[in-house]
Design a protein around this motif. Structure first.
Motif, PDB file in Angstrom:
ATOM      1  N   SER A  70       0.787  -0.966  -0.058  1.00 57.34           N
ATOM      2  CA  SER A  70      -0.026   0.128  -0.032  1.00 57.34           C
ATOM      3  C   SER A  70       0.899   1.341   0.130  1.00 57.34           C
ATOM      4  CB  SER A  70      -0.770   0.025   1.194  1.00 57.34           C
ATOM      5  OG  SER A  70      -0.135   0.182   2.256  1.00 57.34           O
ATOM      6  N   ARG A  71       0.247   2.375   0.030  1.00 58.21           N
ATOM      7  CA  ARG A  71       0.897   3.697  -0.272  1.00 58.21           C
ATOM      8  C   ARG A  71       0.377   4.809   0.686  1.00 58.21           C
ATOM      9  NH1 ARG A  71       2.688   4.493  -5.861  1.00 58.21           N
ATOM     10  NH2 ARG A  71       3.371   6.307  -4.994  1.00 58.21           N
ATOM     11  N   ASP A  72       0.745   5.825   0.981  1.00 58.50           N
ATOM     12  CA  ASP A  72       0.133   6.990   1.510  1.00 58.50           C
ATOM     13  C   ASP A  72       0.754   8.029   0.740  1.00 58.50           C
ATOM     14  OD1 ASP A  72      -0.638   9.369   2.911  1.00 58.50           O
ATOM     15  OD2 ASP A  72      -0.547   8.415   4.872  1.00 58.50           O
ATOM     16  N   ASN A  73       0.050   8.475  -0.319  1.00 53.14           N
ATOM     17  CA  ASN A  73       0.716   9.289  -1.237  1.00 53.14           C
ATOM     18  C   ASN A  73       0.864  10.884  -0.306  1.00 53.14           C
ATOM     19  OD1 ASN A  73       1.003   8.107  -3.196  1.00 53.14           O
ATOM     20  ND2 ASN A  73      -1.349   8.549  -4.087  1.00 53.14           N
ATOM     21  N   ALA A  74       0.199  11.249   0.453  1.00 51.88           N
ATOM     22  CA  ALA A  74       0.392  12.445   1.348  1.00 51.88           C
ATOM     23  C   ALA A  74       1.781  12.227   2.117  1.00 51.88           C
ATOM     24  CB  ALA A  74      -0.680  12.582   2.289  1.00 51.88           C
ATOM     25  N   LYS A  75       2.347  11.317   2.577  1.00 54.87           N
ATOM     26  CA  LYS A  75       3.477  10.925   3.281  1.00 54.87           C
ATOM     27  C   LYS A  75       4.510  10.691   2.479  1.00 54.87           C
ATOM     28  CE  LYS A  75       1.258   9.881   7.750  1.00 54.87           C
ATOM     29  NZ  LYS A  75       1.240   8.743   8.749  1.00 54.87           N
ATOM     30  N   ASN A  76       4.155  10.314   0.984  1.00 54.53           N
ATOM     31  CA  ASN A  76       5.138   9.792   0.088  1.00 54.53           C
ATOM     32  C   ASN A  76       5.926   8.395   0.550  1.00 54.53           C
ATOM     33  OD1 ASN A  76       5.120  11.239  -2.184  1.00 54.53           O
ATOM     34  ND2 ASN A  76       6.210  13.043  -1.223  1.00 54.53           N
ATOM     35  N   THR A  77       5.019   7.795   1.234  1.00 54.49           N
ATOM     36  CA  THR A  77       5.606   6.326   1.855  1.00 54.49           C
ATOM     37  C   THR A  77       4.852   5.025   1.328  1.00 54.49           C
ATOM     38  OG1 THR A  77       6.181   7.579   3.737  1.00 54.49           O
ATOM     39  CG2 THR A  77       5.842   5.232   4.340  1.00 54.49           C
ATOM     40  N   GLY A  78       5.534   4.040   1.325  1.00 51.84           N
ATOM     41  CA  GLY A  78       4.965   2.955   0.664  1.00 51.84           C
ATOM     42  C   GLY A  78       5.211   1.734   2.023  1.00 51.84           C
ATOM     43  N   TYR A  79       4.453   0.837   1.786  1.00 51.14           N
ATOM     44  CA  TYR A  79       4.245  -0.008   2.996  1.00 51.14           C
ATOM     45  C   TYR A  79       4.125  -1.507   2.373  1.00 51.14           C
ATOM     46  CZ  TYR A  79       2.917   4.127   5.612  1.00 51.14           C
ATOM     47  OH  TYR A  79       2.983   5.327   6.302  1.00 51.14           O
ATOM     48  N   LEU A  80       4.556  -2.285   3.183  1.00 54.25           N
ATOM     49  CA  LEU A  80       4.332  -3.781   3.021  1.00 54.25           C
ATOM     50  C   LEU A  80       3.839  -4.443   4.225  1.00 54.25           C
ATOM     51  CD1 LEU A  80       4.340  -6.037   0.932  1.00 54.25           C
ATOM     52  CD2 LEU A  80       6.817  -6.565   1.839  1.00 54.25           C
ATOM     53  N   GLN A  81       2.799  -4.599   4.324  1.00 54.39           N
ATOM     54  CA  GLN A  81       2.098  -5.488   5.565  1.00 54.39           C
ATOM     55  C   GLN A  81       2.055  -6.791   5.287  1.00 54.39           C
ATOM     56  OE1 GLN A  81       0.850  -4.029   8.519  1.00 54.39           O
ATOM     57  NE2 GLN A  81       0.847  -6.128   9.010  1.00 54.39           N
ATOM     58  N   MET A  82       2.847  -7.503   6.125  1.00 52.36           N
ATOM     59  CA  MET A  82       3.116  -8.844   6.159  1.00 52.36           C
ATOM     60  C   MET A  82       2.514  -9.612   7.377  1.00 52.36           C
ATOM     61  SD  MET A  82       6.967  -9.153   5.061  1.00 52.36           S
ATOM     62  CE  MET A  82       7.687  -8.273   6.664  1.00 52.36           C
ATOM     63  N   ASN A  83       1.530 -10.451   7.071  1.00 53.70           N
ATOM     64  CA  ASN A  83       0.630 -11.459   8.097  1.00 53.70           C
ATOM     65  C   ASN A  83       1.106 -12.786   7.940  1.00 53.70           C
ATOM     66  OD1 ASN A  83      -0.506  -8.806   8.847  1.00 53.70           O
ATOM     67  ND2 ASN A  83      -2.266  -8.886   7.433  1.00 53.70           N
ATOM     68  N   SER A  84       0.686 -13.512   8.772  1.00 56.04           N
ATOM     69  CA  SER A  84       0.835 -14.924   8.547  1.00 56.04           C
ATOM     70  C   SER A  84       2.216 -15.332   8.169  1.00 56.04           C
ATOM     71  CB  SER A  84      -0.411 -15.484   7.760  1.00 56.04           C
ATOM     72  OG  SER A  84      -1.603 -15.051   8.425  1.00 56.04           O
ATOM     73  N   LEU A  85       3.259 -14.825   8.889  1.00 53.43           N
ATOM     74  CA  LEU A  85       4.624 -14.972   8.344  1.00 53.43           C
ATOM     75  C   LEU A  85       4.993 -16.486   8.645  1.00 53.43           C
ATOM     76  CD1 LEU A  85       6.005 -11.577   9.440  1.00 53.43           C
ATOM     77  CD2 LEU A  85       6.286 -12.645   7.210  1.00 53.43           C
ATOM     78  N   LYS A  86       5.756 -16.887   7.792  1.00 53.89           N
ATOM     79  CA  LYS A  86       6.434 -18.357   7.795  1.00 53.89           C
ATOM     80  C   LYS A  86       7.747 -18.188   7.697  1.00 53.89           C
ATOM     81  CE  LYS A  86       2.567 -19.947   4.561  1.00 53.89           C
ATOM     82  NZ  LYS A  86       2.166 -20.340   3.271  1.00 53.89           N
ATOM     83  N   PRO A  87       8.556 -19.371   8.176  1.00 60.24           N
ATOM     84  CA  PRO A  87       9.856 -19.214   8.286  1.00 60.24           C
ATOM     85  C   PRO A  87      10.369 -19.117   6.933  1.00 60.24           C
ATOM     86  CG  PRO A  87       8.998 -20.978   9.606  1.00 60.24           C
ATOM     87  CD  PRO A  87       7.958 -20.315   8.936  1.00 60.24           C
ATOM     88  N   GLU A  88       9.825 -19.357   5.702  1.00 60.50           N
ATOM     89  CA  GLU A  88      10.261 -19.427   4.362  1.00 60.50           C
ATOM     90  C   GLU A  88      10.134 -17.835   3.961  1.00 60.50           C
ATOM     91  OE1 GLU A  88       8.050 -21.750   5.537  1.00 60.50           O
ATOM     92  OE2 GLU A  88       6.547 -21.941   3.971  1.00 60.50           O
ATOM     93  N   ASP A  89       9.741 -17.072   4.853  1.00 60.96           N
ATOM     94  CA  ASP A  89       9.621 -15.657   4.412  1.00 60.96           C
ATOM     95  C   ASP A  89      10.915 -14.895   4.978  1.00 60.96           C
ATOM     96  OD1 ASP A  89       6.197 -15.509   5.230  1.00 60.96           O
ATOM     97  OD2 ASP A  89       6.865 -15.530   3.367  1.00 60.96           O
ATOM     98  N   THR A  90      11.752 -15.632   5.663  1.00 62.70           N
ATOM     99  CA  THR A  90      13.098 -14.826   6.224  1.00 62.70           C
ATOM    100  C   THR A  90      13.745 -14.628   4.939  1.00 62.70           C
ATOM    101  OG1 THR A  90      13.009 -16.351   8.007  1.00 62.70           O
ATOM    102  CG2 THR A  90      15.136 -15.758   7.233  1.00 62.70           C
ATOM    103  N   ALA A  91      14.441 -13.234   4.903  1.00 61.16           N
ATOM    104  CA  ALA A  91      15.080 -13.082   3.764  1.00 61.16           C
ATOM    105  C   ALA A  91      15.450 -11.452   4.122  1.00 61.16           C
ATOM    106  CB  ALA A  91      14.315 -12.937   2.470  1.00 61.16           C
ATOM    107  N   VAL A  92      16.305 -10.958   3.607  1.00 58.51           N
ATOM    108  CA  VAL A  92      16.544  -9.421   3.374  1.00 58.51           C
ATOM    109  C   VAL A  92      15.466  -8.824   2.254  1.00 58.51           C
ATOM    110  CG1 VAL A  92      17.946  -7.359   2.879  1.00 58.51           C
ATOM    111  CG2 VAL A  92      18.936  -9.654   4.003  1.00 58.51           C
TER     112      VAL A  92
END
Length: 119
Positions: A70-92
């Motif tokens: 998602s993004r907030d154009n007023a803040k010029n910021t993008g987001y990545l909300q990560m739910n139900s994380l799994k060990p295989e999501d481990t990364a940089v």
């Protein structure tokens, strides 16, 4: 200096959540398209999700239904909300953003933020 700044990584247990943020080094810089990528040890960097300024999204099959870009154009910021994380999501996790400085367009990568999911 035009840079992409990331934040929000960390250590979380499986099933938990994290939110990553991506912004430009100056609030006056405009972020256009945003992409999140990740690279696990010994693996190639892979696309996680992308979001255009117009709102079009694209997700890797492995994160569909769990991650939301998602993004907030007023803040010029993008987001990545990560739910139900799994060990295989481990990364940089890296943010890639197209930024307009008022003079020039830049396609830049952030420094990366570590996400570690424990089982």
């Amino acid at each position: 200096q035009v840079r992409v700044v990331e934040s929000g990584g960390g250590l979380v247990q499986a099933g938990g959540s994290l939110r990553l943020s991506c912004s430009a080094s100056r609030s006056t810089f405009i972020i256009n398209d945003i992409g999140w990528y990740r690279q696990a040890p010994g693996k190639q960097r892979e696309l996680v999700a992308t979001l255009s300024r117009g709102g079009s999204t694209n997700y890797a099959d492995s994160v569909k239904g769990r991650f939301t870009i998602s993004r907030d154009n007023a803040k010029n910021t993008g987001y990545l909300q990560m739910n139900s994380l799994k060990p295989e999501d481990t990364a940089v996790y890296y943010c890639n953003a197209e930024i307009f400085s008022g003079i020039s367009w830049w396609n830049l990568w952030g420094q990366g933020t570590q996400v570690t999911v424990s089982s």
